[in-house]
Design a protein around this motif. Structure first.
Motif, PDB file in Angstrom:
ATOM      1  N   GLU A  21      32.583  44.594  42.487  1.00  0.00           N
ATOM      2  CA  GLU A  21      33.549  43.560  42.128  1.00  0.00           C
ATOM      3  C   GLU A  21      33.434  42.363  43.072  1.00  0.00           C
ATOM      4  OE1 GLU A  21      37.349  45.315  41.481  1.00  0.00           O
ATOM      5  OE2 GLU A  21      38.363  43.377  41.237  1.00  0.00           O
ATOM      6  N   VAL A  90      35.960  37.138  38.523  1.00  0.00           N
ATOM      7  CA  VAL A  90      35.688  38.507  38.133  1.00  0.00           C
ATOM      8  C   VAL A  90      36.983  39.151  37.672  1.00  0.00           C
ATOM      9  CG1 VAL A  90      35.953  39.333  40.502  1.00  0.00           C
ATOM     10  CG2 VAL A  90      34.685  40.730  38.860  1.00  0.00           C
ATOM     11  N   ARG A  91      36.904  39.959  36.628  1.00  0.00           N
ATOM     12  CA  ARG A  91      38.067  40.675  36.153  1.00  0.00           C
ATOM     13  C   ARG A  91      37.705  42.135  36.028  1.00  0.00           C
ATOM     14  NH1 ARG A  91      39.287  39.361  30.693  1.00  0.00           N
ATOM     15  NH2 ARG A  91      37.288  38.287  30.699  1.00  0.00           N
ATOM     16  N   ARG A  92      38.674  42.985  36.324  1.00  0.00           N
ATOM     17  CA  ARG A  92      38.430  44.401  36.125  1.00  0.00           C
ATOM     18  C   ARG A  92      39.353  44.875  35.032  1.00  0.00           C
ATOM     19  NH1 ARG A  92      37.812  48.575  41.102  1.00  0.00           N
ATOM     20  NH2 ARG A  92      37.690  50.514  39.918  1.00  0.00           N
ATOM     21  N   LEU A  97      33.789  45.817  34.443  1.00  0.00           N
ATOM     22  CA  LEU A  97      33.853  44.690  35.361  1.00  0.00           C
ATOM     23  C   LEU A  97      33.279  43.509  34.606  1.00  0.00           C
ATOM     24  CD1 LEU A  97      32.617  46.145  38.767  1.00  0.00           C
ATOM     25  CD2 LEU A  97      34.918  45.328  38.215  1.00  0.00           C
ATOM     26  N   ALA A 102      27.418  40.511  36.170  1.00  0.00           N
ATOM     27  CA  ALA A 102      27.929  41.887  36.173  1.00  0.00           C
ATOM     28  C   ALA A 102      26.832  42.860  35.756  1.00  0.00           C
ATOM     29  CB  ALA A 102      29.122  41.999  35.227  1.00  0.00           C
ATOM     30  N   TRP A 367      29.609  41.650  31.066  1.00  0.00           N
ATOM     31  CA  TRP A 367      30.347  42.778  31.643  1.00  0.00           C
ATOM     32  C   TRP A 367      29.441  43.962  31.922  1.00  0.00           C
ATOM     33  CZ3 TRP A 367      29.642  46.832  28.386  1.00  0.00           C
ATOM     34  CH2 TRP A 367      29.501  46.574  27.013  1.00  0.00           C
ATOM     35  N   THR A 370      32.181  50.371  34.382  1.00  0.00           N
ATOM     36  CA  THR A 370      32.339  50.905  35.735  1.00  0.00           C
ATOM     37  C   THR A 370      31.749  52.314  35.837  1.00  0.00           C
ATOM     38  OG1 THR A 370      34.555  51.604  35.101  1.00  0.00           O
ATOM     39  CG2 THR A 370      34.382  49.546  36.325  1.00  0.00           C
TER      40      THR A 370
END
Lengths: 400, 365, 429
Positions: A21, A90-92, A97, A102, A367, A370
């Protein structure tokens, strides 16, 4: 042994995702990789790599030294990303991610850095060396970082790799190559502007450009509209050509083939000079060095039954991972991997194994899953152990 | 003398505190993962806590006078129990390629022990030491060591602690009866990986295990002896690598593979279940072969002794073997005695460590 | 009946023509350097009566060698064979008896190629060539594994998952059966005991391969070779018993190079691997006793070689109980008294007493080298695989083709009680 690896990996999963991240959240457009390089360097030190340093090109290198001087496995990912609008955000989301790089290939980079951590934590002794290198200038630099790594940095370290695993997006498949791309400029020059224009149109049409000069999409070739300019009393037309290079095709031969065709097409158009060349460009890297790059990505492939593929396949199967062999599609222009430099220029057997999906590379809203990053750590460690670990034979059972 | 016994295995650490004059351990148990330095420290804190808790119920926490650590593999390097000294670490490091799963965590555990009990001496007792002087004719393989990349590769036994103690007990009993000639003993350790050693007086002459514990008699999940071609054939037919074959041979074979589910020696020899028949036949037969080989090695046999956690199985098994052996021998041989050695490894380890403390410190290699 | 017996090596073809049942050898010879042309020419060495001959002739494969041998025989009408006997190394679970060769037998043999990829194909090439060129000449295949079909489940089973044991046919097959059976019969006859009640341990100690066989009531109950001829004793260049983990380590070290590991275990181990200088145990023993500085590596080689033999002899003595005899045969077993002595000395507990003088002065075969008071006889018996094959061939054809062509039915009762499912499956296939 795999139980140990698996358990330890579960313990590391939060840490590797946090690291991924952080990497995605740090913008690193080609030539501006210094900040993200710093993060990688720091993480390698935290993990306890035996040697960690940054070379003059800006590549970050971490090594875990084995008990014998060979063989050496190189885990390689690039630090840079392509330009994008959402740079540095960045967004989770629940299982993803999201952010530039990414999939291509910061998820892979994080996994590779942590594969070393996993081998360390599992106390699995290594026979050969593990080198993790995060290289600069892949996306547009055409392999400048990896070339410097192979030419100078690793030889100086005494660790020329016998096997290379790239962290590029393969969705955890084992990829053993891809086609190449080359960008050519067909130039027509002459004192008579009408001759030049006629010749340029004739060439473009002969090479396969459509009636109105639109970019036609013949499967493996893109011909763009000619650009015209006048320089110092000379008229010059440039026809950009992008062409897919199959495995085994030689760029030089393709160039002369195009030159031959262009000359023939221009024959009837009066006195013009025709030339065909691979496009070149000069770039300044993050470390300040300037370098000339060619717009050429070689196709590369290793034998799908090369010992590297076989061992990787065997190790993944033994570790209980899904084994899927394949090749990258390289759907977009200008994409490639360091594999062409590694295989074609340095003869280093190379495969790809990374958590991202190929179609996500260079995509908007890129993206990576994870769970795939976490599994990539495990799979990469298992393969590295298969290649350079002290084999654990006969000792697996708990009870003696 | 209070001895804290530590038995690290692959995934867990067993401990037991044995106090002087008491048959039962003061406190015993096991803690989970201990493999990393950090985990080792935590694990030992748990051990300390367990001892303290046991003490509050009794009277005062006994401090260990020595810590006995069991090592599975000591190679040719550790020929006898050793008190840990600064050069022990380098000696252990050299063994890593031969026992890659066991030595690295052992190193961490030793360091953590030294930190947890600052002044307490540490005794390392290895299962292989008893077999360090196995004659070359027995420990060598018919393979050019220079071609394998592992020059020191040789046969060991992996239950030396119990074999040694069981044979010593037999020697004591015989001396009490006035028999002073070195006993010819077939020592059978019934653990998850059964092992037979042929021992003459104090010296083993033959053992069923090999360069690793995989060779020899079939184990709970390990295949034991195999035609070398089978390994290569699996690699070819299944397309498997060494790792996956290893996994199958060490974790899905043995009695598990023969019965089709997990089982114990007690069930195999104690029950009449049909699915256990093949496992029983194979195990019995392999044991008989090993006994015959052992007798050829010893030039006869005086006693058969069973040890290990399933030693009780030896009561019935021993009778069968005795009958078979006697029918192979000519008349006029002295009768064979069958012994069951009941003591636990913990007790033997504690006694070994205590003895090591009492003997003047020898200079280690 | 004149029976022509063939025994294929990897680059050689031995043959003998025997008049049966009189067992008179009419001619015999060996084609050497069979294969693509090399610097030295292919050649047939042969003997008719007492006269020796050589014939140089190119033979690029075993079928060509067969053709040349037949040509040579047919030059003299009195050497025309009436039947051919072939030695086949591997009969799998399919063939438990000598079998008259026909189309369906060849089809079934094809399914066994996997089990003996090196050993069966040359003999099969010969069988194909023979049935094409001389379709009227009856052929009988005699299998090395056949005698071991009676090994019981407890001895033939490896402790592996069921899937491996049943689907992949992983089990002990045993080898050298023709020789073990032959010397056992010779020994029983010598001791005037009926075969069906004869117990023995047979030691086939060849200059190349070697194996021990435990025999109860005239049947094999165990053999030191296993799934392949690689297991068991220390052989000239084969490793014999190894820790399976060592093979896995080798595989991992060579990045999974099976061929290399297999070549190492088959061609560079055993006596050669131990001594580092010779693959022949006779050289080792000779140099060891020769005057001069002792060579510790050779001493170790001799010790490991004989110790392994001794361990297995003890193991099989425990299985057989009190045998009538221990039999020594083939090159090393017949001609090296030192090996017999190293195996048999100090084995009084088993009822074995060697007479050192008799052991050192064996001049005729069979010879009994046990002391008079020894309860177990120690016999040195000369093996003769070609004669054994000729006998089986003659017996098989003599009984009439109708019965001989259905070996399966006849062999059923001879088998051990619990037939593995793989064998049943194989039978249907």
């Amino acid at each position: 042994m795999y139980t140990i690896l698996k358990n330890k990996n579960a313990g590391l999963s939060e840490a590797v995702l946090a690291f991924a991240e952080e990497l995605i959240g740090t913008p690193s457009v080609t030539t501006q990789e210094a900040r993200v390089a710093g993060l990688v360097e720091q993480k390698m030190r935290e993990i306890g790599y035996d040697k960690v340093f940054r070379d003059e090109t800006g590549n970050v290198v971490g090594a875990i030294v084995g008990r014998e001087s060979s063989p050496t496995v190189l885990l390689n990912s690039h630090l840079d990303t392509v330009e994008s609008l959402e740079k540095g955000t960045v967004r989770r989301e629940s299982d993803k991610l999201i952010g530039t790089g990414a999939a291509d290939c910061k998820g892979g980079l994080a996994a590779q850095v942590f594969a070393g951590a996993l081998l360390r934590r599992s106390l699995l002794p290594l026979r050969g060396n593990l080198v993790v290198a995060a290289t600069v200038a892949e996306e547009n630099g055409r392999g400048t970082g990896v070339r410097a790594l192979m030419e100078r940095t690793l030889p100086a370290l005494g660790m020329k790799p016998d096997f290379v695993i790239l962290g590029e997006p393969t969705n955890l498949g084992l990829y053993y190559g891809h086609d190449g791309w080359m960008e050519l400029d067909v130039t027509v020059e002459g004192a008579n502007p009408f001759h030049v224009d006629d010749a340029a149109r004739a060439i473009a049409s002969d090479l396969g450009a459509g009636e109105n000069g639109e970019t036609p999409q013949i499967e493996n070739v893109f011909i763009r509209k000619p650009r015209f300019e006048t320089v110092g009393g000379f008229r010059r037309a440039t026809i950009p050509v992008v062409r897919r290079l199959g495995y085994g095709e030689n760029a030089g031969q393709v160039v002369s083939q195009y030159k031959h065709e262009a000359l023939r097409a221009a024959e009837t158009s009066g006195a013009v000079a025709v030339d065909v060349a691979v496009r070149k460009e000069t770039r300044r890297l993050a470390s300040g060095l300037a370098t000339t790059v060619q717009h050429l990505t070689h196709a590369w492939s290793i034998d799908p039954f090369h010992p590297l593929m076989t061992r990787a396949r065997e190790a993944l199967a033994a570790a209980g991972c899904e084994v899927r062999a394949g090749k990258w599609e390289l759907g977009r222009l200008g994409m490639g991997t360091a594999g062409s430099v590694l295989v074609k220029e340095f003869g280093a057997p190379t495969i790809g194994y990374g958590p991202g999906r190929e179609e996500q590379a260079h995509a908007a809203g890129e993206w990576v899953e994870t769970a795939k990053i976490v599994e990539a750590v495990y799979g990469t460690a298992a393969m590295a152990h298969g290649l350079i670990g002290i084999p654990v034979c006969g000792w697996t059972s708990d009870e003696i | 003398m209070n001895v804290l016994v530590l038995k690290p295995s692959r995934q867990k650490l067993e401990f037991s505190l044995l106090t002087q004059g008491s048959e039962r351990s003061f406190c015993a148990g096991q803690v989970g993962d201990y493999r990393s330095e950090e985990a080792s420290r935590t694990a030992l804190e748990e051990v300390k806590g367990a001892i303290a808790r046991a003490a509050s119920a009794n009277t005062g926490a006994p401090l260990p006078s020595v810590i006995a650590v069991r090592g599975v593999y000591g190679g040719a390097e550790f020929r006898e129990p050793t008190l840990v000294s600064p050069n022990t670490f380098a000696r252990l490091e050299r063994l890593i390629p031969s026992a890659p799963l066991h030595i690295p965590p052992l190193l961490n555990l030793i360091r953590a022990c030294q930190a947890a009990w600052l002044e307490t001496p540490l005794a390392l007792v290895f299962e292989t030491s008893f077999f360090a002087d196995l004659p070359a004719r027995e420990h060598l393989y018919a393979i050019d060591p220079n071609l394998t990349g592992r020059p020191g590769v040789r046969r060991f036994g992996y239950h030396g602690i119990l074999h040694a103690a069981a044979c010593q007990q037999i020697a004591r009993k015989r001396r009490a009866l006035g028999m002073n000639a070195p006993a010819r003993v077939l020592s059978i350790c019934l653990e998850a990986r059964p092992e037979l050693a042929a021992v003459l007086g104090p010296n083993p002459l033959l053992v069923t295990s090999g360069a690793t514990p995989l060779e020899g008699l079939p184990g709970q999940t390990a295949c034991g002896e195999l035609d070398p071609s089978i390994v290569l054939m699996l690699a070819q037919k299944k397309g498997w690598g060494a790792e996956q074959i290893n996994d199958t041979l060490t974790r899905q074979s043995g009695w598990l593979g023969l019965v089709g589910r997990s089982t114990t020696l007690a069930e195999i020899f104690g029950s009449r279940r049909r699915e256990c028949q093949l496992a029983r036949d194979v195990l019995q037969y392999r044991l008989l072969l090993a006994c015959g080989a052992g007798m050829a090695a010893l030039g006869g046999v005086d006693a058969v002794v069973f040890s290990g956690r399933s030693a009780a199985v030896g009561v019935g098994l021993g009778l069968w073997l005795k009958q078979k052996i006697e029918s192979a021998q000519t008349d006029g041989n002295a009768p064979i005695t069958i012994e069951i050695f009941q003591e636990s490894v913990d007790r033997v380890l504690a006694d070994t460590a205590a003895a090591l403390m009492l003997t003047p410190r020898r200079k280690s290699k | 009946m004149k029976v022509l017996v063939f025994n294929c090596g990897s680059s050689s073809l031995k043959y003998r023509l025997l008049k049966m049942p009189e067992e008179v050898e009419l001619t015999g010879g060996e084609a050497q350097r069979v294969g693509p042309p090399t610097a030295k020419p292919s050649v047939i060495f042969y003997q008719i009566g007492r006269e020796k001959f050589t014939r140089e002739v190119p033979m690029r494969d075993h079928a060509a060698a067969f053709e040349e041998v037949m040509k040579l025989l047919l030059e003299s009408p009195e050497l025309k064979p009436d039947a051919v006997g072939h030695r086949l190394v591997h009969g799998g679970t399919e063939f438990c008896d000598p079998t008259v060769v026909n189309g369906s037998v060849m089809t079934r043999l094809e399914t066994l190629r996997d089990l003996a990829p090196l050993h069966n194909p040359p003999a099969m090439a010969l069988m194909y060539a023979c049935s094409q060129r001389y379709p009227d000449l009856p052929q009988v295949a005699v299998f090395d594994t056949a005698f071991h079909a009676t090994i019981p489940a407890c001895a033939r089973t490896y402790a592996l998952p069921r899937e491996f044991r049943e689907d992949l046919g992983i089990r002990k097959y045993g080898f050298h059966g023709t020789s073990h059976q032959f010397v056992m019969e010779e020994a029983a006859a010598f001791l005037k005991k009926p075969v069906p009640s004869f117990n023995a341990v047979s030691c086939h100690l060849g200059s190349g391969g070697a194996s021990l066989c435990a025999i109860v009531r005239g049947r094999s109950v165990d053999n030191t070779m296993g799934y392949s001829p690689l297991q068991g004793l220390v052989m000239s260049t084969r490793c014999g018993d190894l820790d399976p983990a060592m093979i896995l380590s080798l595989l991992a070290q060579t990045q999974g190079d099976r061929q290399r590991v297999s070549a190492l275990l088959n061609n560079q181990c055993g006596v050669l691997g131990l001594s580092g200088s010779t693959a022949d145990i006779r050289d080792v023993l000779a140099q060891q006793t020769a005057p001069g500085t002792p060579n510790p590596r050779l001493e170790q080689t001799a010790a490991v070689y004989t110790w392994r033999l001794r361990k297995y002899l003890g193991a099989y003595l425990a299985v057989v109980g009190r045998p009538d005899a221990v039999i020594f045969t083939d090159t090393i077993g017949e001609t090296v008294p030192q090996v017999r002595w190293a195996m048999a000395s100090g084995m009084e507990g088993f009822g074995i007493r060697l007479d050192a003088r008799r052991n050192d002065s064996v001049t005729h075969y069979p010879a009994d080298v046990a002391a008079d008071e020894s309860p177990v006889r120690l016999l040195v018996v000369r093996t003769n695989e070609e004669l054994a094959i000729a006998r089986r061939t003659h017996q098989t054809l003599d009984r009439g083709p109708a019965r001989a062509e259905t070996p399966r039915e006849r062999s059923q009762p001879r088998r051990a009680k619990t037939l593995p499912a793989s064998a049943k499956k194989g039978a249907r296939a």
